[in-house]
Design a protein around this motif. Structure first.
Motif, PDB file in Angstrom:
ATOM      1  N   TRP A  91      17.317  -2.825 -38.818  1.00  0.00           N
ATOM      2  CA  TRP A  91      17.329  -4.419 -39.219  1.00  0.00           C
ATOM      3  C   TRP A  91      16.165  -5.202 -37.427  1.00  0.00           C
ATOM      4  CZ3 TRP A  91      23.535  -4.060 -37.494  1.00  0.00           C
ATOM      5  CH2 TRP A  91      23.774  -2.684 -38.550  1.00  0.00           C
ATOM      6  N   GLN A 126      18.386   2.677 -42.749  1.00  0.00           N
ATOM      7  CA  GLN A 126      18.135   1.367 -42.408  1.00  0.00           C
ATOM      8  C   GLN A 126      17.238   0.468 -41.118  1.00  0.00           C
ATOM      9  OE1 GLN A 126      22.302  -0.962 -42.370  1.00  0.00           O
ATOM     10  NE2 GLN A 126      22.443  -0.119 -44.892  1.00  0.00           N
ATOM     11  N   ILE A 159      20.320   4.299 -37.846  1.00  0.00           N
ATOM     12  CA  ILE A 159      19.542   2.471 -38.506  1.00  0.00           C
ATOM     13  C   ILE A 159      18.834   1.987 -37.612  1.00  0.00           C
ATOM     14  CG2 ILE A 159      20.582  -0.016 -37.897  1.00  0.00           C
ATOM     15  CD1 ILE A 159      23.557   1.007 -38.999  1.00  0.00           C
ATOM     16  N   ARG A 180      16.262  -5.145 -42.825  1.00  0.00           N
ATOM     17  CA  ARG A 180      17.851  -6.393 -43.145  1.00  0.00           C
ATOM     18  C   ARG A 180      17.312  -7.843 -42.140  1.00  0.00           C
ATOM     19  NH1 ARG A 180      23.790  -3.665 -43.127  1.00  0.00           N
ATOM     20  NH2 ARG A 180      24.281  -5.642 -43.073  1.00  0.00           N
ATOM     21  N   GLN A 202      15.910   0.886 -46.334  1.00  0.00           N
ATOM     22  CA  GLN A 202      16.695  -0.904 -46.600  1.00  0.00           C
ATOM     23  C   GLN A 202      15.526  -1.158 -45.553  1.00  0.00           C
ATOM     24  OE1 GLN A 202      21.061  -1.484 -46.821  1.00  0.00           O
ATOM     25  NE2 GLN A 202      20.198  -3.171 -47.316  1.00  0.00           N
TER      26      GLN A 202
END
Length: 394
Positions: free
Chosen positions: A81, A79, A52, A206, A204
């Protein structure tokens, strides 16, 4: 054994930002927070294979190495963020082509006006289905940014406010209409490059919103993020941030670029040492000014502070009054709290509370510059221990 390692560049410069690595062991990084101000720092962070990546806000010393980090992670990164304002800026630029570059507004909008519009729409869209996709918005935004290069900044305009730009100082410290355009292009392109690289590597993305956390009840530091590993202490996930619509035009785009970089909107990352929450934890304050801590609804955040094992020094431990609220919160933490300071400027004034930590502090200013980068670490078992002591030239 978990470790927190701060990686920075060589000598302190304007690019001397940090990348924090939260790892389960020497081979498996879990989370990277920010990516430093250079590709060198980003590559080092990515080679530690985080799953992440949290980018707290759009300051170059926090995102300058992001593209290099994503590339160097070699598929382990799952991910990314980022603040919700990044998505909103991309969509707004995607709707502002060269023909509408003057914008619909008849005057320059204030940051307060744009903040209110963003906050209202984020709350309204919280339960909506996504209406637009990020990839299509990125394509449109790139086309529009390129088309702006053909705009004659000296041509007459119908908008009285934009004509005035040629004669008066525009808002937020820019020195002319052409500089306004350049600033928007520079910030938007930096974010687009990061998104493009993430999409290329099937990461991904977010989005997290400070506004959403302020508006909704609940202990948001427990409900967002990846339970038992990492969460965002001052924001809630905003999965439909791309549904927020801000009027086309450079006045709004310019205001949005100031929201993406604001310290008060910087994401604050909470790392859990155990899966049970609240548990002993570590905070990466990044550059947050802590205004969200002043809320009348504290949402139980004192439970986190009371169990802190370690944290980063807010704003690189600089003696900046804007971060007073964060240092007040730190003062309520256990006396043996370890504070790690990374990045910053070599000539900055250092916060007195940081120096008062004495043996419970460690910084990158005091490391010998023998390599291309520097790092300091904390290891965690039942407590937190510095792996290197601060030799204290400050």
């Amino acid at each position: 054994m978990r470790t927190l390692t701060a990686v920075v560049g060589g000598t302190p410069t304007s690019k001397h930002g940090e990348c924090f690595i939260w790892a389960g062991d020497a081979e498996h990084a879990v989370v990277a927070v920010d990516a430093g101000g250079s590709a060198q720092v980003g590559r080092d962070g990515g080679e530690r294979k985080p799953r992440i990546l949290v980018l707290s806000h759009d300051d170059h010393d926090h995102i300058g190495g992001a593209v290099a980090l994503i590339k160097a992670a070699r598929g382990t990164l799952r991910q990314l963020w980022v603040p919700a304002e990044w998505a909103i800026l991309v969509r707004q630029v995607a709707s502002t082509d060269a023909s509408s570059i003057a914008g619909a507004a008849e005057s320059w909008v204030t940051l307060d006006e744009v903040e209110r519009e963003v906050a209202i729409q984020l709350v309204i869209t919280a339960d909506e289905e996504p209406r637009v996709g990020l990839e299509s918005q990125l394509s449109a935004a790139k086309r529009n940014l390129e088309s702006w290069n053909s705009v004659d900044v000296n041509a007459p305009r119908s908008s009285q406010s934009l004509n005035a730009l040629l004669h008066e100082r525009p808002p937020y410290g820019a020195r002319g209409w052409s500089e306004v355009l350049r600033r928007v292009q520079k910030r938007a392109r930096a974010l687009i490059r990061i998104f493009d690289e993430a999409i290329l590597h099937q990461v991904q993305i977010r989005f997290f919103s400070v506004d959403l956390a302020r508006e909704l009840d609940g202990r948001h530091w427990e409900s967002s993020g990846q339970s038992g590993v990492v969460t965002i202490a001052n924001a809630l996930e905003a999965p439909h941030a791309l549904a927020v619509q801000i009027p086309a035009g450079i006045p709004y785009a310019f205001a949005l670029t100031h929201l993406t970089v604001q310290n008060r909107r910087a994401l604050c990352t909470l790392l859990w040492t155990k899966k049970a929450m609240p548990s002993p934890s570590v905070l990466i304050w990044s550059d947050t000014d802590g205004q969200w801590l002043c809320s009348a609804r504290r949402r139980g955040f004192a439970e986190v502070t009371a169990k802190l094992l370690a944290c980063s020094a807010p704003h690189h431990a600089s003696a900046n009054d804007a971060h007073n609220e964060v240092w007040v919160e730190i003062s309520a933490a256990p006396a043996d709290l370890i504070v790690l300071s990374a990045g910053g400027q070599a000539n900055q004034r250092v916060r007195a509370e940081y120096n008062a930590k004495k043996k419970n502090r460690c910084c990158t200013w005091c490391r010998a510059v023998a390599n291309q980068y520097q790092e300091v670490s904390i290891s965690f078992e039942s407590d937190a221990r510095l792996q290197q002591a601060c030799i204290g030239r400050h």
